[in-house]
Design a protein around this motif. Structure first.
Motif, PDB file in Angstrom:
ATOM      1  N   ARG A 139       0.972  -1.204  -0.088  1.00 38.99           N
ATOM      2  CA  ARG A 139       0.072  -0.190  -0.032  1.00 38.99           C
ATOM      3  C   ARG A 139       0.973   1.211   0.115  1.00 38.99           C
ATOM      4  N   LYS A 140       0.271   2.232  -0.015  1.00 36.33           N
ATOM      5  CA  LYS A 140       0.704   3.815   0.164  1.00 36.33           C
ATOM      6  C   LYS A 140       1.075   3.916   1.431  1.00 36.33           C
ATOM      7  N   LEU A 141       2.166   4.460   1.690  1.00 43.53           N
ATOM      8  CA  LEU A 141       2.384   4.459   3.528  1.00 43.53           C
ATOM      9  C   LEU A 141       1.835   5.944   3.996  1.00 43.53           C
ATOM     10  N   GLU A 142       1.230   5.892   5.134  1.00 44.53           N
ATOM     11  CA  GLU A 142       0.792   7.192   5.615  1.00 44.53           C
ATOM     12  C   GLU A 142       1.320   7.166   6.916  1.00 44.53           C
ATOM     13  N   GLY A 143       1.868   8.125   7.437  1.00 48.05           N
ATOM     14  CA  GLY A 143       2.469   8.350   8.836  1.00 48.05           C
ATOM     15  C   GLY A 143       3.762   7.471   8.728  1.00 48.05           C
ATOM     16  N   GLY A 144       4.198   7.524  10.181  1.00 46.46           N
ATOM     17  CA  GLY A 144       5.380   6.478  10.717  1.00 46.46           C
ATOM     18  C   GLY A 144       6.529   7.159  10.082  1.00 46.46           C
ATOM     19  N   ARG A 145       7.781   6.488  10.196  1.00 48.33           N
ATOM     20  CA  ARG A 145       9.041   7.164   9.639  1.00 48.33           C
ATOM     21  C   ARG A 145       9.808   6.145   9.018  1.00 48.33           C
ATOM     22  N   ILE A 146      10.757   6.579   8.369  1.00 48.29           N
ATOM     23  CA  ILE A 146      11.445   5.692   7.434  1.00 48.29           C
ATOM     24  C   ILE A 146      12.891   5.749   7.766  1.00 48.29           C
ATOM     25  N   VAL A 147      13.468   4.418   8.078  1.00 46.52           N
ATOM     26  CA  VAL A 147      14.963   4.315   8.681  1.00 46.52           C
ATOM     27  C   VAL A 147      15.832   3.552   7.331  1.00 46.52           C
ATOM     28  N   GLU A 148      16.749   4.350   7.131  1.00 45.70           N
ATOM     29  CA  GLU A 148      17.513   3.608   5.851  1.00 45.70           C
ATOM     30  C   GLU A 148      18.838   2.925   6.478  1.00 45.70           C
ATOM     31  N   ILE A 149      19.117   1.616   6.228  1.00 47.39           N
ATOM     32  CA  ILE A 149      20.394   1.013   6.666  1.00 47.39           C
ATOM     33  C   ILE A 149      20.902   0.333   5.276  1.00 47.39           C
ATOM     34  N   SER A 150      22.078  -0.146   5.698  1.00 51.33           N
ATOM     35  CA  SER A 150      22.760  -0.967   4.647  1.00 51.33           C
ATOM     36  C   SER A 150      21.894  -2.357   4.004  1.00 51.33           C
ATOM     37  N   HIS A 151      21.779  -2.365   2.969  1.00 50.38           N
ATOM     38  CA  HIS A 151      20.695  -3.394   2.379  1.00 50.38           C
ATOM     39  C   HIS A 151      21.416  -4.622   2.842  1.00 50.38           C
ATOM     40  N   SER A 152      22.845  -4.722   2.901  1.00 50.19           N
ATOM     41  CA  SER A 152      23.406  -6.181   3.492  1.00 50.19           C
ATOM     42  C   SER A 152      23.113  -6.443   4.748  1.00 50.19           C
ATOM     43  N   LYS A 153      22.602  -5.629   5.560  1.00 54.84           N
ATOM     44  CA  LYS A 153      22.349  -5.941   7.097  1.00 54.84           C
ATOM     45  C   LYS A 153      20.706  -6.162   7.398  1.00 54.84           C
ATOM     46  N   VAL A 154      20.150  -6.139   6.491  1.00 56.47           N
ATOM     47  CA  VAL A 154      18.670  -6.364   6.363  1.00 56.47           C
ATOM     48  C   VAL A 154      18.416  -7.803   7.125  1.00 56.47           C
ATOM     49  N   SER A 155      19.060  -8.780   6.697  1.00 55.37           N
ATOM     50  CA  SER A 155      18.926 -10.351   7.102  1.00 55.37           C
ATOM     51  C   SER A 155      19.130 -10.391   8.600  1.00 55.37           C
ATOM     52  N   ARG A 156      20.088  -9.368   9.026  1.00 54.96           N
ATOM     53  CA  ARG A 156      20.320  -9.342  10.536  1.00 54.96           C
ATOM     54  C   ARG A 156      19.265  -8.685  11.065  1.00 54.96           C
ATOM     55  N   VAL A 157      18.725  -7.535  10.662  1.00 54.53           N
ATOM     56  CA  VAL A 157      17.431  -6.985  11.463  1.00 54.53           C
ATOM     57  C   VAL A 157      16.434  -7.904  11.478  1.00 54.53           C
ATOM     58  N   ILE A 158      16.223  -8.874  10.327  1.00 59.22           N
ATOM     59  CA  ILE A 158      15.089  -9.798  10.527  1.00 59.22           C
ATOM     60  C   ILE A 158      15.331 -10.694  11.470  1.00 59.22           C
ATOM     61  N   GLY A 159      16.300 -11.376  11.492  1.00 62.79           N
ATOM     62  CA  GLY A 159      16.937 -12.533  12.373  1.00 62.79           C
ATOM     63  C   GLY A 159      16.435 -13.768  11.774  1.00 62.79           C
ATOM     64  N   LYS A 160      16.986 -14.872  12.255  1.00 65.31           N
ATOM     65  CA  LYS A 160      16.701 -16.211  12.033  1.00 65.31           C
ATOM     66  C   LYS A 160      15.144 -16.431  12.070  1.00 65.31           C
ATOM     67  N   SER A 161      14.487 -16.747  11.160  1.00 65.57           N
ATOM     68  CA  SER A 161      12.973 -17.152  11.110  1.00 65.57           C
ATOM     69  C   SER A 161      12.128 -15.903  11.471  1.00 65.57           C
ATOM     70  N   GLY A 162      12.638 -14.691  11.452  1.00 67.33           N
ATOM     71  CA  GLY A 162      12.071 -13.374  11.848  1.00 67.33           C
ATOM     72  C   GLY A 162      12.073 -13.050  13.349  1.00 67.33           C
ATOM     73  N   SER A 163      13.042 -13.771  13.860  1.00 68.88           N
ATOM     74  CA  SER A 163      13.109 -13.745  15.361  1.00 68.88           C
ATOM     75  C   SER A 163      13.386 -12.481  15.819  1.00 68.88           C
ATOM     76  N   MET A 164      14.216 -11.728  15.259  1.00 73.89           N
ATOM     77  CA  MET A 164      14.780 -10.541  15.645  1.00 73.89           C
ATOM     78  C   MET A 164      13.636  -9.486  15.658  1.00 73.89           C
ATOM     79  N   ILE A 165      13.330  -9.091  14.435  1.00 79.59           N
ATOM     80  CA  ILE A 165      12.255  -8.255  14.120  1.00 79.59           C
ATOM     81  C   ILE A 165      10.750  -8.492  14.962  1.00 79.59           C
TER      82      ILE A 165
END
Length: 229
Positions: A139-165
């Motif tokens: 969808r189109k985003l309304e409100g909230g805020r955008i954080v930019e990180i290195s795309h190579s660190k996305v998997s770490r933010v998500i974590g194993k099986s989504g555990s971290m996020i």
């Protein structure tokens, strides 16, 4: 505001004015009221009448099926051009949005500067990219805020099986959408959203360290308390 210099290069942040007329927008730039602005952190780059931004970090390379956060940077009569934090432009056709859009009526639905949740629909051998919003939750985003990180660190933010996020969501009660292109949307109460952004930056910064999940848990707990059972 005075911009920083890296050697002879000019560093800009999202929203900085790149050109006030006469040039074309390149990668990492968007047009608003005839002026060209930066859409990402990086180095101002001028080439052959085009002004854009070269990111300070490695570029995201799109792959079919990736979920991304994109910014509308140009509008045509039957499509929008989306900046997905990649070297390659990503058109969004009117057939790939959840609304019935008449020819020439595109600006009524999405405007320059709008942020959207999208999915990479196709990438061909010449790196021609197409994106879609025709999928669950996009969808189109309304409100909230955008954080930019290195795309190579996305998997770490998500974590194993989504555990971290999932832990971060549970502890902060924030809605979070993680784009594979290194952009993350956070929405929640001001304090909790701020802590979430800090936690995400901490994960990016310390991605290669051990016991990170526990340290992130302790950090969030010190700011807003433990998650409710």
């Amino acid at each position: 505001m005075e911009r920083k210099q890296v050697g002879a290069r000019e560093v800009v942040v999202p929203g900085d004015l790149l050109d006030d007329g006469g040039m074309r927008p390149g990668n990492g730039a968007y047009v608003l009221d005839g002026r060209i602005y930066a859409s990402r952190l990086g180095v101002r780059n001028v080439s052959s009448g085009t002004v854009g931004v070269i990111p300070l970090r490695g570029r995201y390379m799109p792959a079919p099926g990736d979920m991304v956060l994109g910014m509308i940077v140009d509008i045509g009569p039957s499509n929008w051009l989306v900046d997905i934090n990649s070297p390659y432009p990503a058109p969004l056709h009117v057939n790939e949005v959840p609304w019935k859009v008449e020819f020439g009526d595109t600006s009524r639905f999405l405007k320059i500067g709008d942020m959207i949740m999208a999915k990479i629909l196709m990438v061909d051998e010449s790196m021609k990219v197409q994106v879609t919003m025709n999928d669950s939750g996009l969808r189109k985003l309304e409100g909230g805020r955008i954080v930019e990180i290195s795309h190579s660190k996305v998997s770490r933010v998500i974590g194993k099986s989504g555990s971290m996020i999932q832990m971060v969501k549970n502890m902060t009660d924030c809605r979070i959408f993680v784009g594979q292109n290194g952009r993350i949307w956070v929405d929640g109460e001001a304090n909790e959203a701020g802590v979430t952004v800090e936690a995400i930056k901490m994960i990016e910064r310390e991605a290669q360290t051990s016991n990170l999940t526990e340290r992130v848990r302790e950090f969030i707990g010190s700011k807003i308390g433990p998650a409710e059972e």
